[in-house]
Design a protein around this motif. Structure first.
Motif, PDB file in Angstrom:
ATOM      1  N   THR B  92     -97.700  10.670 -49.165  1.00  0.00           N
ATOM      2  CA  THR B  92     -96.566  10.128 -49.911  1.00  0.00           C
ATOM      3  C   THR B  92     -96.164  11.077 -51.025  1.00  0.00           C
ATOM      4  OG1 THR B  92     -97.686   8.034 -49.574  1.00  0.00           O
ATOM      5  CG2 THR B  92     -95.712   7.988 -50.885  1.00  0.00           C
ATOM      6  N   VAL B  95     -94.311  13.978 -49.517  1.00  0.00           N
ATOM      7  CA  VAL B  95     -92.980  13.575 -49.077  1.00  0.00           C
ATOM      8  C   VAL B  95     -92.077  13.371 -50.291  1.00  0.00           C
ATOM      9  CG1 VAL B  95     -91.712  11.659 -48.032  1.00  0.00           C
ATOM     10  CG2 VAL B  95     -93.711  12.602 -46.884  1.00  0.00           C
ATOM     11  N   THR B  96     -92.608  12.732 -51.310  1.00  0.00           N
ATOM     12  CA  THR B  96     -91.814  12.506 -52.526  1.00  0.00           C
ATOM     13  C   THR B  96     -91.430  13.828 -53.178  1.00  0.00           C
ATOM     14  OG1 THR B  96     -93.183  10.572 -52.855  1.00  0.00           O
ATOM     15  CG2 THR B  96     -91.739  11.188 -54.657  1.00  0.00           C
ATOM     16  N   TYR B 118     -95.267  10.920 -42.648  1.00  0.00           N
ATOM     17  CA  TYR B 118     -94.499  12.137 -42.406  1.00  0.00           C
ATOM     18  C   TYR B 118     -93.418  11.889 -41.355  1.00  0.00           C
ATOM     19  CZ  TYR B 118     -98.283  14.617 -44.803  1.00  0.00           C
ATOM     20  OH  TYR B 118     -99.195  15.065 -45.726  1.00  0.00           O
ATOM     21  N   GLU B 120     -91.822   9.171 -40.653  1.00  0.00           N
ATOM     22  CA  GLU B 120     -90.742   8.449 -41.311  1.00  0.00           C
ATOM     23  C   GLU B 120     -89.843   9.397 -42.094  1.00  0.00           C
ATOM     24  OE1 GLU B 120     -91.035   4.920 -41.293  1.00  0.00           O
ATOM     25  OE2 GLU B 120     -89.097   4.675 -42.310  1.00  0.00           O
ATOM     26  N   ALA B 121     -90.487  10.385 -42.738  1.00  0.00           N
ATOM     27  CA  ALA B 121     -89.729  11.280 -43.606  1.00  0.00           C
ATOM     28  C   ALA B 121     -89.192  12.488 -42.848  1.00  0.00           C
ATOM     29  CB  ALA B 121     -90.610  11.742 -44.753  1.00  0.00           C
TER      30      ALA B 121
ATOM     31  N   THR C 112     -91.374   6.655 -54.746  1.00  0.00           N
ATOM     32  CA  THR C 112     -92.204   5.972 -53.759  1.00  0.00           C
ATOM     33  C   THR C 112     -93.664   6.342 -53.930  1.00  0.00           C
ATOM     34  OG1 THR C 112     -90.351   6.373 -52.314  1.00  0.00           O
ATOM     35  CG2 THR C 112     -92.296   5.414 -51.323  1.00  0.00           C
ATOM     36  N   SER C 239     -88.061  -0.058 -43.660  1.00  0.00           N
ATOM     37  CA  SER C 239     -88.251   1.389 -43.671  1.00  0.00           C
ATOM     38  C   SER C 239     -89.604   1.669 -44.323  1.00  0.00           C
ATOM     39  CB  SER C 239     -87.154   2.054 -44.488  1.00  0.00           C
ATOM     40  OG  SER C 239     -87.337   1.749 -45.851  1.00  0.00           O
ATOM     41  N   ALA C 241     -90.267   3.402 -47.080  1.00  0.00           N
ATOM     42  CA  ALA C 241     -90.234   3.161 -48.525  1.00  0.00           C
ATOM     43  C   ALA C 241     -90.169   1.670 -48.805  1.00  0.00           C
ATOM     44  CB  ALA C 241     -89.034   3.877 -49.142  1.00  0.00           C
TER      45      ALA C 241
END
Lengths: 300, 376, 410, 235
Positions: B92, B95-96, B118, B120-121, C112, C239, C241
């Motif tokens: 996270t 990704v952030t 990952y 998802e991103a 997030t 989703s 997040a």
């Protein structure tokens, strides 16, 4: 039958190593009632120090016997110094604190020391020089009991005898026992309790260092994490024997070592530790203060 | 009295908000953010740190050339201690922070936990060491690639070798109870049983880090095994091998990639002689590999550790794909990874649809005179 | 100003540390290449560092002594700052409200990632509060608390995998499983005294982990269980997040419920029995408190909370394997309780936030992270052995007594 | 020999001793009597350096000693037999006696004192290799006193030597206290609830109430004092 004897000696060897570490646990516990979680790390530092010293000496071409002696001494000296320093820094200020505070301090110290060695040395496994020679006279039985097993057993036995003598007959040994039994009274007869506690840490740490040296040359490798598992096992052994009791620590260690060895040999090594801990639980259920622990005589 | 209290409250509030906001601020700028995740502390640090070093070297080399398409590459290095729950935080965080690609994670468990984040991103992940078959074969993670072959392929190589080349009849399969070792051992056991030419006489795990392994070694002897297949890493392997030598046992010892590591030979010393290990095909004559190891020696004054070459390869493959794709978009990178071949220490590779490297096969090696030599 | 004697003492300390760290810090050997590297600069830094630290700590001590000397007269009047706030409803209510508003708006204020680690921290708040019932309130030293956490996590993972059961259905089941296991374990071992109990619980924690590791057919062994369903919200598809935010609120809710319940418990008959048991077992038995039963309730209640958080853990990471449930985890939860101040709810909350967020924010220190963590743990204990919030509970009790019964016991 | 000047001492926030003034001359037997919780044991612990002073001074042979550590005080010759005897339960009788001589190195002197305490308490000689914890209450009291004597004290502090013992044993103990005082010229500070017995062997006495010294007088006068008779002597 050979198989049984092999397992038996394997268990004894393993138990002897546990014993060398467990003694430090039990002595410290006996005197200040602290589970010194950093003790396993002292053992690790002993192993590392002897590794460094032995390797340096062997590079400079010293004879094996000299290496063994000097590395052993160096390990004992430095481990003792670490034990002494840790007690002063992390435990002594907490002498009068709530009971769990020193325990957390010890856990913190354990994490600190692991990472200290990791950063100062390496995360990798390092080959430990074979300090224990292969004795020719052991060759016919080497498939059952090796030279290093013999050395470990003999050394441990000698250390035990020495320690028993020290505790039983010397002034400092008696002072240690007295302090463990009644701290106020120890002060009142003129014992410097701080010094006795320091001595306990020094002796316990030096023993752990000898254990570190022996096991490292038996196994042939070390890294910064070896103290943790050995520490937990030794602690288990100390409790099994009755924490605070010196013969108890030795007996508990041997019982634990043999149990693990036979459990692996006759059942499965998958559940080796499960057997070890179950044995502990069982023994404590039937004998709540361990094998040789004294039943509580007074309320603490 | 009251004002003192107010002041303290204010200070506390300021301190708190400061503590909370500082880490949020990320360095903005036109760079390619190259994440490295894996164990950098804790008991598995020795498998994660070489990856960081590989990434540092590759990225430094790229940046020295002026980066990719004019953009410099920025490293984001995060520790996951090989723990799944920490890995989700690590992922996270990366990704952030706007990471573009990730080299890692080291352990299969941590990788599995991190991958959905990952995915998802839209971040491509390439592991140098996560060998769990499910990671690629399940089809759950289209963004996952690796420069190491999966456990089942490796186990197959080992078992075939044991049965067909050495002629093993009674095999003891030992593992280290770990994610990697046990997975591999289970495949090995299945393959041996399927072959019908040999039997598994013992299948057991040893506790990593245990004080000694005498008992299990004696048990291997008692079961009359002629060959040991070990799934796990080199520390345990070298303990077992040394103990077998001490007990005057001369069995074939076959192990895996976790053992085909020079550290094993260093640690086990002369006891390592004769040990077989499966590993990626021989790279010792591969100029990229030679250069990579030389770079490590120069930078850190020591030999590289575990998975260094795989990590080096993964870093090269990822950066090459970004360069070829001309973008950090996931689809583009995936396409480039699948289609563009790249010269790496583990060979000239590209990736199949599932994410496994094509051309990273296995060969068997044996330790002879202190070196791993390929057995043909 | 600074006495020369102290300088000399600091110099000696520096010398000692230079000696102490000599083999590990200075010498680095390569046993294969047979080379030795002497890193004398390290020795210099160690000596300098320990010299400076020793002087600083001495200065701190001198100043503290002076302050103590000045304050001596009105010592009993000045209470710790936090304690004062907590006692005064005038401060407490607005403060709690502010904290609540902050907590609720957190996901909108921060990234997030921040929300994610805050969720983790809050999970540890609940774990800490659960263990606090066992250790802080009832005085039973439990070093294997993580076992119950594991039971919760695997309950969800397995029930979800085999029977496709949803998060909300498993949440209470996981808690109950853990509580049941707590009773099962507690029954034979709770009559052991303090430190024996500690090692038995430690062993138990290891046994659970080893079973999960070795019994493949049951738990899929070390490779763990992946793709665990995230908690649903009336079938809404979220989703990534969004999912994190959702779990965050869920955990905030759980924290509030836990605080409420634990607070109620502590002030109940049972809570007082626990406290009494912690102070003096023999006296308790003499007064007719059923020792084993009271302990057992504390033990299983603590386990229940660990089970709940375990379920959430599995849902949050979507993956479980035995590596998450090591002894270190138990040690950290215990550290939360002790660091915060045993028996204090606010203390545990602070302890959890500090211990869980600290390693995350220490990431900037990269490889020195765990070193710093260990060091800080020691330093905090040395300087505040009673924990951050000490004795809040006791003074709270006194106040209740004096206002309720107007008795002037002191 | 020993002088307490305006001694204040506290446990945490609870003050136990208030401005205690007390003097003990060389060769005397002084007794401190008072009820349970009056501060008798705390006074002894303050003298022995276990309980720190809030304020005030303690002088021993005209030297301020209240900042010295307990073992230094033992070295100076101040020994205490604490309340409840505090025998080391898992040390043998011999070892307990050895501990008493912990700070001494003169082997001959120790031997001499050992013979002396065995002559005082012959039963201890018979039990010498028995664990301290296995002795009876009276024997433990004898051992505790012998252990203190092994340090060859100048000033012996005795805290409730009669507690929990049979009358016959109490009598024996008090006789020996007097004997020690006479034969070894050991100054003795005796804290007792059993005021009657204590005052009969003492030269002077102090009465402590709620942490304050209320009366100080010669032993005979105290025995005659009506308040004391009522409060402490049970007459």
């Amino acid at each position: 039958m050979d198989y049984f004897i092999e397992l038996f000696f394997g268990g004894l060897t393993r138990g002897s190593i546990y014993a060398l570490i467990a003694l430090g646990y039990t002595m410290v516990y006996g005197i200040i009632g602290l589970i010194n979680f950093a003790h396993g790390e002292i053992y690790m530092i002993g192993a590392f120090t002897s590794f460094i010293v032995a390797t340096v000496l062997s590079i400079y071409g010293f004879p094996v016997l000299a290496i063994v002696v000097i590395a052993g001494l160096a390990a004992a000296v430095w481990s003792a110094s670490y034990g002494f320093t840790i007690e002063k820094l992390a435990y002594r200020p907490l002498r009068k604190a709530p009971r769990l505070a020193p325990l957390i301090s010890a856990i913190g110290m354990s994490i600190f020391l692991q990472n200290y060695v990791l950063l100062a040395q390496t995360s990798d496994f390092l080959p430990f020089p074979a300090l224990i020679p292969e004795f020719a006279f052991m060759e016919p039985v080497a498939h059952i009991v090796g030279s290093s097993d013999l050395v470990i057993l003999v050394t441990t036995a000698l250390v035990m005898i020495g320690l028993t003598f020290l505790i039983k007959f010397t002034k400092i040994g008696k002072a240690m026992r007295a302090t463990a039994q009644d701290k106020t009274m120890a002060v009142l007869v003129g014992i410097n309790v701080d010094r006795v506690i320091s001595a306990t840490f020094i002796i316990g740490s030096a023993l752990a260092a000898i254990g570190g040296l022996l096991i490292a040359s038996h196994i042939g490798q070390i890294n910064f994490y070896i103290g943790f598992i050995a520490g937990i096992k030794a602690f288990t052994a100390a409790v099994l024997g009755g924490i605070g009791s010196i013969p108890g620590a030795v007996l508990g260690s041997l019982v634990l070592g043999l149990t693990e060895s036979f459990a692996t040999g006759y059942v499965s090594s998958d559940y080796e530790d499960v057997f070890a801990f179950s044995l502990l639980v069982l023994i404590l259920i039937f004998k709540p203060s361990g094998l040789l622990g004294k039943a509580e005589t007074k309320k603490v | 009295m009251k004002s003192a209290l107010k002041k303290k409250l204010f200070v506390t509030a300021v301190a708190l908000s400061f503590a909370l906001t500082v880490p949020v601020a990320t360095i903005a700028g036109d760079t390619i953010k190259f994440g490295v995740a894996g164990a950098q502390s804790g008991d598995l640090a020795s498998y994660g740190i070489p990856t960081v070093k590989a990434a540092e070297l590759v990225v430094a080399a790229y940046n020295a050339k002026g980066g990719i398409n004019g953009k410099k590459i920025e490293l984001l290095i995060e520790d996951d201690v090989c723990k799944p729950e920490v890995a989700t935080n690590t992922a996270t965080k990366l990704v952030t922070d706007g990471v573009d690609v990730v080299l890692g994670h080291i352990c299969s468990g941590a990788t599995k936990a991190a991958l959905p984040i990952y995915k998802e991103a839209g971040v491509v992940v390439m592991s140098p060491s996560a060998t769990n078959p499910g990671l690629t074969q399940s089809g759950d993670y289209p963004n996952f690639f690796r420069t190491i072959a999966s456990d089942d392929a490796q186990a197959k190589t080992e078992v075939d070798f044991a049965i067909n080349v050495i002629g093993a009849k009674k095999i003891a399969v030992i593992h280290d109870k770990g994610d990697y070792g046990k997975g591999l051992a289970e495949f090995a056991k299945t393959f041996v049983e399927q072959s019908g030419k040999a039997e598994v006489v013992l299948f057991e795990g040893v506790t990593p880090g245990a004080v000694d392994y005498t008992a299990i070694v004696q048990k291997i002897k008692r079961k009359g095994a002629d060959t040991v297949i070990f799934g796990g890493y080199h520390p345990e392997a070298s303990k077992i091998v040394s103990m077998m030598k001490k007990k005057r046992m001369n069995l074939n010892f076959i192990s895996d990639d976790g053992v085909k590591d020079d550290t094993f030979i260093k640690v086990a010393g002369k006891n390592a002689e004769g040990v077989y290990a499966s590993g990626p095909q021989d790279n010792s004559t591969n100029p990229v590999s030679i250069a990579a190891i030389a770079a490590h020696k120069e930078a850190y004054n020591e030999d590289p550790g575990a998975f260094y070459e795989n990590a080096y390869s993964a870093a090269l493959a990822l950066l090459n794909a970004i360069e070829k794709a001309g973008s950090t978009d996931m689809a583009a990178i995936v396409k480039a990874l699948q289609n563009e071949k790249v010269e790496t220490p583990v060979g000239n590779i590209n990736f199949d649809a599932k994410g496994d490297a094509v051309g990273v096969g296995f060969a068997m090696y044996q330790v002879r005179d202190g070196k791993y030599v390929e057995v043909k | 100003m600074f006495p020369l004697k102290e300088l000399k003492r600091s110099a000696l300390i520096a010398l000692w540390f230079a000696f102490l760290t000599f083999p590990i810090m200075v010498i680095k050997v390569d046993p294969i290449e047979r080379t030795v590297e002497w890193r004398w600069d390290n020795m210099f830094f160690i000596a300098l560092g320990s010299f400076v630290i020793s002087i600083l700590s001495k200065v701190y001590l001198i100043r503290k002594e002076r302050r103590a000397g000045r304050k001596k007269g009105n010592r009993s009047i000045t209470e710790p700052f936090m304690q004062r706030i907590l006692r005064e409803p005038r401060f407490l209510y607005p403060l709690s409200l502010a904290v609540l508003v902050f907590a609720l708006s957190f996901p909108y204020l921060f990234s997030t990632y921040q929300t994610n680690i805050m969720t983790t921290a809050l999970m540890y708040v609940v774990l800490g509060l659960g263990l606090n019932i066992v250790v802080g309130v009832a005085g039973l030293l439990d070093l294997g608390y993580v076992a119950f956490y594991a039971v919760g996590a695997y309950s969800y993972a397995l029930l979800n995998m085999h029977f496709n059961m949803g998060f909300w259905a498993v949440l209470p089941i996981g808690g109950l499983f853990a509580a049941f296991l707590g009773i099962l374990l507690g029954f034979p071992v709770l009559r052991l005294r303090g430190d024996y109990l500690a090692i038995v619980t430690l062993g138990f924690g290891e046994i659970i982990r080893l079973i999960l590791e070795n019994w493949n057919d049951f738990s899929q062994g070390p490779s763990g269980i992946a793709n665990i369903a995230r908690p649903g919200f009336f079938g809404m598809d979220m989703s990534f997040a969004g999912g994190i935010t959702y779990i965050y609120y869920l955990v905030v809710g759980l924290v509030i419920v836990t605080i409420f319940v634990v607070n109620r418990l502590q002030n109940s008959r049972l809570g007082r029995a626990w406290l009494a048991l912690r102070e003096d077992e023999i006296a308790c038995q003499a007064m007719g408190i059923d020792k084993t039963k009271t302990k057992l309730v504390a033990f299983s209640l603590g386990a229940f909370w660990a089970g709940l958080v375990g379920v959430i853990f599995a849902a949050k990471t979507t993956f479980v394997n035995p590596a998450s449930f090591t002894f270190l985890e138990s040690a950290i939860i215990l550290s939360i309780v002790v660091l915060g101040g045993m028996g204090s709810i606010v203390g545990v909350i602070f302890g959890a936030l500090i211990l869980i967020l600290m390693p995350e924010y220490l990431r900037a220190l990269s490889e020195y992270r765990m070193l710093a963590f260990g060091g800080i743990l020691v330093v905090m204990m040395v300087f505040r052995p009673e924990g951050l919030i000490s004795n809040v509970r006791r003074s709270y009790q006194f106040k209740k007594q004096s206002s309720g019964q107007a008795s002037d016991r002191s | 020999m020993l002088e307490l000047r305006k001694v204040n001492a506290a446990y945490g926030n609870i003050q136990v001793l208030h401005n205690i003034d007390l003097t003990i001359n060389s060769g005397e037997i002084i007794t401190l009597i008072g009820a349970n919780g009056a501060g008798k044991s705390t006074t002894l612990m303050a003298i022995s350096g276990i309980v720190p002073l809030r304020s005030g001074k303690i002088l021993f042979e005209n030297e301020a000693i209240h900042k010295l550590s307990p073992e230094k005080l033992v070295a100076k010759g101040i020994c205490q037999v604490p309340e409840g005897r505090h025998i080391f339960p898992e040390l043998t009788v011999m070892e307990n006696l050895d501990m008493g001589a912990f700070l001494r190195n003169d082997i001959n002197g120790i031997k001499e004192d050992l013979d002396y305490v065995f002559s005082l308490f012959p039963i201890l000689a018979d039990r010498r290799s028995q664990d301290g914890g296995t002795l009876s209450g009276g024997e433990q009291q004898m051992l505790a006193m012998s252990r203190a004597l092994m340090a060859r004290p100048k000033l012996l502090l005795l805290d409730e030597p009669s507690m929990g013992l049979a009358p016959l044993v109490i009598k024996q103990i008090f006789e020996i206290v007097r004997k020690i005082n006479k034969e070894h010229n050991t100054t003795i500070f005796l804290v007792e609830q059993n005021a009657n017995q204590a005052l009969h062997i003492a030269d002077r006495g102090y009465v402590i109430e709620n942490g304050k010294i209320t009366i100080s007088d010669s032993a005979e006068n105290l025995l005659q004092n009506q308040d004391i008779q009522k409060a402490y002597l049970g007459i």
